[in-house]
Design a protein around this motif. Structure first.
Motif: not given
Length: 157
Positions: A55-59, A138-141, A144-146
């Protein structure tokens, strides 16, 4: 402001009637964004299908995505988080409080380090959003960072 009016398909006079200053326009945009983030946090808090960590990661992903939408505004957003005289402070404080509840729940579940504050986590997400805006990545950077950051935020046994 002329570019904003042009993109919105309205005359500059119409824009200035609704938003007499650049700050008024910024307030309206960010106020809505903060309300959306607060509502999203509340949904995630009520969702039994998300672990506290997820939930935290999604937010944080939502926060970072919204920050990236407004290039050049992270400093304005961070200033509003702490400046009680800011017009944005009320909605920003409500958004931050919802984020704090998500963080607290993840900390209570032992999934995130207990020494972190919501201010630190929001600053991290906004900083990562800025980094992901830079050319050549990259488009998903952002994701990936989070993901990497969440690994670093994880509580260690």
């Amino acid at each position: 402001m002329r570019e904003v009016a042009r993109r919105a398909g309205v005359g500059i006079g119409t824009l200035y009637r609704h938003f007499p200053t650049r700050e008024a326009l910024l307030e309206a945009i960010l106020d809505s964004n903060f309300d959306t983030l607060r509502e999203r946090a509340e949904q995630l808090l009520a969702s039994p299908s998300h672990t506290p960590h997820d939930a935290l990661l999604t937010w944080l992903n939502d926060l970072a995505a919204s920050t990236r939408t407004y290039q050049g505004l992270p400093q304005s957003i961070m200033a509003a988080l702490t400046d009680e005289s800011s017009e944005l402070h009320v909605s920003c404080a409500a958004m931050r409080a919802s984020g704090a509840r998500l963080l607290g729940r993840a900390q209570e579940a032992g999934q995130v380090r207990p020494d972190l504050t919501v201010y630190e986590v929001i600053a991290l997400a906004i900083g990562l959003a800025w980094a992901a805006q830079q050319p050549g990545g990259p488009s998903d950077l952002m994701e990936r960072l989070l993901s990497t950051a969440m690994y670093g935020l994880a509580a260690r046994g």
